[in-house]
Motif scaffolding. Structure first.
Motif, short mmCIF file in Angstrom:
data_model
loop_
_atom_site.label_atom_id
_atom_site.label_comp_id
_atom_site.label_asym_id
_atom_site.label_seq_id
_atom_site.Cartn_x
_atom_site.Cartn_y
_atom_site.Cartn_z
N PHE A 1 -0.14 9.66 12.08
CA PHE A 1 -1.19 8.90 12.74
C PHE A 1 -0.74 7.47 13.03
O PHE A 1 -1.05 6.91 14.07
CB PHE A 1 -2.49 8.93 11.93
N TYR A 2 0.03 6.89 12.10
CA TYR A 2 0.58 5.55 12.32
C TYR A 2 1.43 5.54 13.60
O TYR A 2 1.30 4.67 14.44
CB TYR A 2 1.43 5.15 11.11
N PHE B 1 -10.14 1.26 4.48
CA PHE B 1 -9.72 2.60 4.08
C PHE B 1 -8.89 2.59 2.80
O PHE B 1 -8.90 3.57 2.05
CB PHE B 1 -9.00 3.31 5.22
N THR B 2 -8.19 1.50 2.54
CA THR B 2 -7.47 1.38 1.26
C THR B 2 -8.45 1.31 0.11
O THR B 2 -8.28 1.97 -0.92
CB THR B 2 -6.54 0.14 1.28
N ASP C 1 0.82 -1.21 0.00
CA ASP C 1 0.00 0.00 0.00
C ASP C 1 0.86 1.26 0.00
O ASP C 1 0.60 2.20 -0.75
CB ASP C 1 -0.92 -0.02 1.23
N ARG C 2 1.86 1.29 0.83
CA ARG C 2 2.69 2.50 0.94
C ARG C 2 3.45 2.80 -0.34
O ARG C 2 3.55 3.94 -0.76
CB ARG C 2 3.69 2.34 2.08
N GLY D 1 -6.99 6.83 8.07
CA GLY D 1 -7.59 5.54 8.44
C GLY D 1 -6.66 4.38 8.16
O GLY D 1 -6.55 3.45 8.98
N VAL D 2 -5.96 4.42 7.03
CA VAL D 2 -4.99 3.36 6.70
C VAL D 2 -3.87 3.36 7.75
O VAL D 2 -3.49 2.30 8.27
CB VAL D 2 -4.42 3.54 5.28
N GLY D 3 -3.36 4.53 8.08
CA GLY D 3 -2.28 4.63 9.06
C GLY D 3 -2.69 4.09 10.43
O GLY D 3 -1.94 3.35 11.07
N ILE D 4 -3.89 4.43 10.85
CA ILE D 4 -4.39 3.94 12.14
C ILE D 4 -4.54 2.42 12.11
O ILE D 4 -4.11 1.73 13.03
CB ILE D 4 -5.72 4.64 12.51
#
Length: 168
Positions: A62-63, A93-94, A29-30, A112-115
């Protein structure tokens, strides 16, 4: 009845394999976001600082910040559930990210992805430490950490393939 040593070893190796796969997807994803940055910028009219915010601040801050309380939660709650909820959250979220039509919605999705992703490593380190003896723990954690590089490589490849098809 108690599990046999063999079934216990198989469970530990299975857990390691699953956690590596989760970590691989975490990094795919990143990397896809970074390699598709120009296309995302053009599609949504995002500035360079905006894409930097999406890749850096919206995700990484956020991560990092949410990862601390989630690490604490991994100490006192069911780690398998925490990983599952985190995986479901970042997957959701992805998927939503792919529907983004604005910078602000994409930023919301990246947060949202980071969380969601921040739940994985603290729980994984803890689980793997329980499953494997100190004698092999360093090797096991190295295998788990290989997910970073496998996922990064796959993400860059997939992103590059997507760009290559778009320019044909």
């Amino acid at each position: 009845s108690f599990p046999t040593r063999r079934s216990s070893d198989l469970n530990a190796k299975f857990a390691l394999a699953i956690l590596v796969v989760v970590y691989v997807f975490n990094f795919i994803d990143r990397q896809i976001l970074s390699i598709l940055a120009e296309e995302i910028q053009a599609d949504l009219g995002i500035s360079d600082s905006g894409i930097g915010f999406l890749y850096g601040t919206a995700f990484a801050v956020f991560y990092s910040v949410v990862g601390i309380p989630l690490g604490r939660l991994a100490d006192v709650w069911t780690r398998k559930n925490l990983i599952s909820i985190g995986l479901a959250t970042w997957s959701f979220f992805t998927i939503l990210s792919g529907t983004a039509k604005s910078f602000f919605f994409l930023a919301f999705c990246r947060i949202g992805v980071g969380i969601g992703e921040s739940s994985a490593s603290p729980s994984a380190y803890s689980l793997l430490s329980d499953y494997f003896s100190p004698k092999v723990r360093t090797t096991v954690l190295a295998i788990y950490s290989s997910g970073v590089y496998i996922g990064s490589g796959i993400g860059l490849f997939l992103g590059g393939a997507k760009i290559g098809r778009a320019h044909v």
